[in-house]
Design a protein around this motif. Structure first.
Motif, PDB file in Angstrom:
ATOM      1  N   THR A 200      49.510 102.324 -77.830  1.00 41.17           N
ATOM      2  CA  THR A 200      50.474 101.486 -77.519  1.00 41.17           C
ATOM      3  C   THR A 200      51.401 102.099 -76.627  1.00 41.17           C
ATOM      4  N   ILE A 201      51.581 101.768 -75.085  1.00 37.55           N
ATOM      5  CA  ILE A 201      52.114 102.444 -74.246  1.00 37.55           C
ATOM      6  C   ILE A 201      52.811 101.453 -73.347  1.00 37.55           C
ATOM      7  N   ASN A 202      53.593 101.825 -72.360  1.00 34.94           N
ATOM      8  CA  ASN A 202      54.097 100.862 -71.404  1.00 34.94           C
ATOM      9  C   ASN A 202      53.707 101.065 -70.243  1.00 34.94           C
ATOM     10  N   PRO A 203      52.352 100.849 -69.733  1.00 32.13           N
ATOM     11  CA  PRO A 203      51.668 101.334 -68.526  1.00 32.13           C
ATOM     12  C   PRO A 203      52.478 100.902 -67.267  1.00 32.13           C
ATOM     13  N   TYR A 204      53.243 100.020 -67.292  1.00 31.33           N
ATOM     14  CA  TYR A 204      53.791  99.508 -65.968  1.00 31.33           C
ATOM     15  C   TYR A 204      55.095  99.902 -65.821  1.00 31.33           C
ATOM     16  N   ASP A 205      55.805 100.790 -66.536  1.00 28.72           N
ATOM     17  CA  ASP A 205      57.165 101.304 -66.687  1.00 28.72           C
ATOM     18  C   ASP A 205      57.373 101.983 -65.300  1.00 28.72           C
ATOM     19  N   GLY A 206      58.296 101.662 -64.518  1.00 28.15           N
ATOM     20  CA  GLY A 206      58.592 102.095 -63.571  1.00 28.15           C
ATOM     21  C   GLY A 206      57.904 101.506 -62.091  1.00 28.15           C
ATOM     22  N   VAL A 207      57.199 100.508 -62.489  1.00 25.46           N
ATOM     23  CA  VAL A 207      56.535  99.816 -61.215  1.00 25.46           C
ATOM     24  C   VAL A 207      57.418  98.764 -60.971  1.00 25.46           C
ATOM     25  N   ASP A 208      58.035  98.672 -59.718  1.00 28.93           N
ATOM     26  CA  ASP A 208      58.844  97.483 -59.149  1.00 28.93           C
ATOM     27  C   ASP A 208      57.839  96.415 -58.604  1.00 28.93           C
ATOM     28  N   LEU A 209      57.763  95.417 -59.280  1.00 27.11           N
ATOM     29  CA  LEU A 209      56.901  94.290 -58.973  1.00 27.11           C
ATOM     30  C   LEU A 209      57.339  93.545 -57.694  1.00 27.11           C
ATOM     31  N   ASN A 210      58.435  93.666 -57.489  1.00 25.93           N
ATOM     32  CA  ASN A 210      59.241  93.155 -56.488  1.00 25.93           C
ATOM     33  C   ASN A 210      59.615  93.965 -55.090  1.00 25.93           C
ATOM     34  N   GLN A 211      58.723  95.165 -55.217  1.00 25.20           N
ATOM     35  CA  GLN A 211      59.279  96.079 -54.108  1.00 25.20           C
ATOM     36  C   GLN A 211      58.401  95.881 -53.048  1.00 25.20           C
ATOM     37  N   ASP A 212      58.888  95.573 -51.851  1.00 29.86           N
ATOM     38  CA  ASP A 212      58.224  95.476 -50.687  1.00 29.86           C
ATOM     39  C   ASP A 212      57.903  96.560 -49.863  1.00 29.86           C
ATOM     40  N   VAL A 213      56.861  97.105 -50.079  1.00 27.78           N
ATOM     41  CA  VAL A 213      56.372  98.574 -49.364  1.00 27.78           C
ATOM     42  C   VAL A 213      56.058  98.205 -47.985  1.00 27.78           C
ATOM     43  N   PRO A 214      56.710  98.985 -46.800  1.00 28.56           N
ATOM     44  CA  PRO A 214      56.299  98.519 -45.718  1.00 28.56           C
ATOM     45  C   PRO A 214      54.930  99.138 -45.405  1.00 28.56           C
ATOM     46  N   ILE A 215      53.975  98.272 -44.646  1.00 32.95           N
ATOM     47  CA  ILE A 215      53.017  98.892 -44.249  1.00 32.95           C
ATOM     48  C   ILE A 215      52.981  99.388 -42.933  1.00 32.95           C
ATOM     49  N   PRO A 216      52.720 100.690 -42.711  1.00 29.07           N
ATOM     50  CA  PRO A 216      52.933 101.381 -41.394  1.00 29.07           C
ATOM     51  C   PRO A 216      51.807 100.670 -40.316  1.00 29.07           C
ATOM     52  N   GLU A 217      52.328 100.715 -38.963  1.00 29.26           N
ATOM     53  CA  GLU A 217      51.390 100.410 -37.801  1.00 29.26           C
ATOM     54  C   GLU A 217      50.511 101.605 -37.383  1.00 29.26           C
ATOM     55  N   ILE A 218      49.274 101.238 -37.119  1.00 27.75           N
ATOM     56  CA  ILE A 218      48.601 102.362 -36.474  1.00 27.75           C
ATOM     57  C   ILE A 218      48.951 102.405 -35.094  1.00 27.75           C
ATOM     58  N   THR A 219      49.050 103.638 -34.345  1.00 30.90           N
ATOM     59  CA  THR A 219      49.831 103.597 -33.206  1.00 30.90           C
ATOM     60  C   THR A 219      48.866 103.545 -32.206  1.00 30.90           C
ATOM     61  N   LYS A 220      49.301 103.539 -30.693  1.00 22.30           N
ATOM     62  CA  LYS A 220      48.432 103.427 -29.887  1.00 22.30           C
ATOM     63  C   LYS A 220      47.473 104.727 -29.474  1.00 22.30           C
ATOM     64  N   GLU A 221      48.303 105.990 -29.767  1.00 21.82           N
ATOM     65  CA  GLU A 221      47.971 107.125 -29.756  1.00 21.82           C
ATOM     66  C   GLU A 221      46.736 107.514 -30.824  1.00 21.82           C
ATOM     67  N   GLU A 222      46.844 106.731 -32.065  1.00 20.61           N
ATOM     68  CA  GLU A 222      45.624 106.876 -32.945  1.00 20.61           C
ATOM     69  C   GLU A 222      44.424 105.954 -32.710  1.00 20.61           C
ATOM     70  N   TYR A 223      44.726 105.070 -32.068  1.00 26.09           N
ATOM     71  CA  TYR A 223      43.554 104.034 -31.600  1.00 26.09           C
ATOM     72  C   TYR A 223      42.651 104.910 -30.395  1.00 26.09           C
ATOM     73  N   GLU A 224      43.670 105.537 -29.424  1.00 30.00           N
ATOM     74  CA  GLU A 224      43.047 106.524 -28.222  1.00 30.00           C
ATOM     75  C   GLU A 224      42.098 107.505 -28.997  1.00 30.00           C
ATOM     76  N   GLN A 225      42.582 108.066 -30.043  1.00 37.17           N
ATOM     77  CA  GLN A 225      42.081 109.331 -30.763  1.00 37.17           C
ATOM     78  C   GLN A 225      40.479 108.684 -31.081  1.00 37.17           C
ATOM     79  N   ARG A 226      40.619 107.400 -31.707  1.00 30.31           N
ATOM     80  CA  ARG A 226      39.261 107.005 -32.453  1.00 30.31           C
ATOM     81  C   ARG A 226      38.216 106.696 -31.163  1.00 30.31           C
ATOM     82  N   ILE A 227      38.929 106.020 -30.143  1.00 31.42           N
ATOM     83  CA  ILE A 227      37.974 105.849 -29.141  1.00 31.42           C
ATOM     84  C   ILE A 227      37.270 107.327 -28.701  1.00 31.42           C
ATOM     85  N   ARG A 228      38.339 108.243 -28.475  1.00 33.94           N
ATOM     86  CA  ARG A 228      37.664 109.691 -28.022  1.00 33.94           C
ATOM     87  C   ARG A 228      36.735 110.321 -28.660  1.00 33.94           C
ATOM     88  N   LEU A 229      36.898 109.898 -30.455  1.00 33.02           N
ATOM     89  CA  LEU A 229      35.892 110.494 -31.194  1.00 33.02           C
ATOM     90  C   LEU A 229      34.581 109.945 -30.722  1.00 33.02           C
TER      91      LEU A 229
END
Length: 465
Positions: free
Chosen positions: A8-37
């Motif tokens: 018996t434990i509290n597995p979700y202790d500390g998990v904020d179910l309402n927390q809205d974590v921002p999703i980073p945007e992949i930058t133009k430079e990273e897309y250009e690097q992928r094309i270069r690869l």
């Protein structure tokens, strides 16, 4: 010797179910690097042009390279050996294709449009190919959805899975022997460009998506009740408009669970029956399967003979991961416990790579000599099924393998992401008893948490001495 226990434990202790974590945007430079690869690989292989095909189901290669993927329609990206980019889209994507930050030449090809839509501006593919520079001397690599192994299909290098009419137009310009399947340069487990994460931003992106997907599954489990319908339960996840990677699954009862990929209806949840839930966003998938029970009554034999060895195999799966090891070792450890086909019924790979799409490839198979490398994004995906009587176990979450340099970059650039990952690592090691390597970055807020009774989230399997 360590054994599986229920605590018996509290597995979700500390998990904020309402927390809205921002999703980073992949930058133009990273897309250009992928094309270069990609262009670098083309130069190494003598490829002068690369054609990347995408449709609604098979979008990931194109989105990875450009930030654009087709909606309603198909599309085709032409990459020259000089790095020039030509994007072919239909009527409804000509405006949306501007979402890509890259310097693309946008070409309207109306045969990619839906049936009955205007075709008055239609230009032949042959003319478009020639205008992009392709000629009879060109060596063309085709990136579709799959590449083929020589032991699986004859002339495998020249077998491509793009629509025949595109290939027919291409072969009016160049020779068949000059057209090869080039998809492995994107999805091969070690040589594929997009099978290895290279930046902290990529890790932060997938962690944010997994945070969102796993919170949805936790919300559903916490509010799940007997008598609730499948569709009613599905609303508990808190779906939003973020794009999905698969059809959501909420299945109640043996018949529905056995159908696997079935979508939910109004079927009501009854006491003691099987449940499978699965929520896949573009970049993460979380799945669980178990009994609608509060205690061991009626399911005790399944717990002892099926779920405990299953969890032991899950522990071995996680503990087998470390940069430099071989995936064949992971397979052997898991199947050494779950290899009885009658008892556990495993017929897919025990784990695979995951990306924007849910299953781009799997290096986890018998005698695999594919090494674990920094940047691999892996899905713990072990589906065990017994038939008589019916029982199923699914515990599906994702992890990233990252070397010290990549971990330091993550901590420096995304300290909150790093902190969440560190909390999950500590929980797995100290609470669940899973001794993961320092290379392993858990992404899910319910990572490796297996409830013996799905209606009681305080009861969990753990590994103890």
């Amino acid at each position: 010797m360590r054994n599986v226990h229920i605590e018996t434990i509290n597995p979700y202790d500390g998990v904020d179910l309402n927390q809205d974590v921002p999703i980073p945007e992949i930058t133009k430079e990273e897309y250009e690097q992928r094309i270069r690869l990609l262009v670098e690989k083309m130069e190494q292989d003598g490829i002068t042009y690369c054609l990347v095909f995408a449709d609604r189901e098979h979008f990931a290669n194109m989105q990875y390279l450009t930030g654009f993927e087709p909606r309603f329609e198909e599309s085709l990206l032409i990459v020259s050996h000089e790095g020039k980019l030509t994007l072919l889209v239909g009527n409804e994507c000509i405006d949306y294709s501007e979402i890509s930050p890259l310097a693309l030449r946008h070409v309207l090809y109306q045969n990619f449009s839906l049936q009955g839509q205007p075709r008055e501006k239609l230009v032949s593919l042959c003319e478009i190919f020639q205008d992009a520079g392709i000629n009879h001397l060109s060596k063309v690599g085709i990136i579709g959805h799959k590449y083929f192994e020589k032991e699986h299909i004859g002339a495998h290098l020249h077998k491509v899975d793009i629509p025949a009419y595109i290939l027919e137009e291409l072969l009016k310009i160049t020779e068949w022997q000059n057209v090869i399947n080039y998809t492995d340069r994107m999805t091969h487990p070690t040589e594929g460009i997009r099978m290895k994460l290279r930046t902290a931003t990529e890790i932060a992106y997938y962690e944010a998506v997994s945070h969102r997907a796993s919170n949805g599954i936790i919300r559903l489990l916490k509010e799940l009740k007997l008598g609730m319908g499948e569709l009613e339960a599905s609303r508990l996840v808190g779906y939003d408009a973020f794009p999905i990677s698969m059809f959501p699954i909420v299945n109640f009862g043996e018949k529905h669970v056995q159908l696997g990929l079935r979508s939910p209806n109004n079927r009501k949840l009854e006491k003691g029956e099987m449940i499978t839930i699965c929520y896949g966003l573009r970049g993460s998938l979380i799945a669980r399967s178990g009994f609608a029970a509060l205690t061991k009554n009626g399911v005790n034999s399944f717990i002892e003979n099926f779920y405990k060895p299953y969890f032991r195999a899950i522990v071995d799966w996680y503990e087998s991961l470390a940069i430099g090891r071989m995936y064949g070792e992971t397979f052997n450890k898991v199947m050494g416990i779950l290899g009885d086909s009658e008892k556990f019924g495993i017929y897919l790979n025990p784990g695979h790579l995951i990306s924007l799409d849910e299953w781009p490839h799997s290096p986890v198979y018998e005698d695999s000599d594919i090494p674990m490398v920094s940047g691999h994004y892996l899905q713990c995906d072990i589906i065990a099924t017994a038939k008589n009587p019916f029982c199923q176990a699914i515990l599906e979450d994702g992890v990233i393998l990252a070397d010290e340099t990549l971990r330091e970059q993550l901590q420096l650039k995304y300290p909150e992401t790093y902190s969440r990952i560190h909390r999950r690592r500590r929980f797995m090691i100290e609470t669940l008893g899973i001794r993961i390597s320092e290379d392993v970055l858990p992404l899910s807020n319910c990572q490796a948490i297996l409830h013996p009774y799905l209606l009681d989230q305080s009861q969990c399997f753990v590994m103890r001495n």
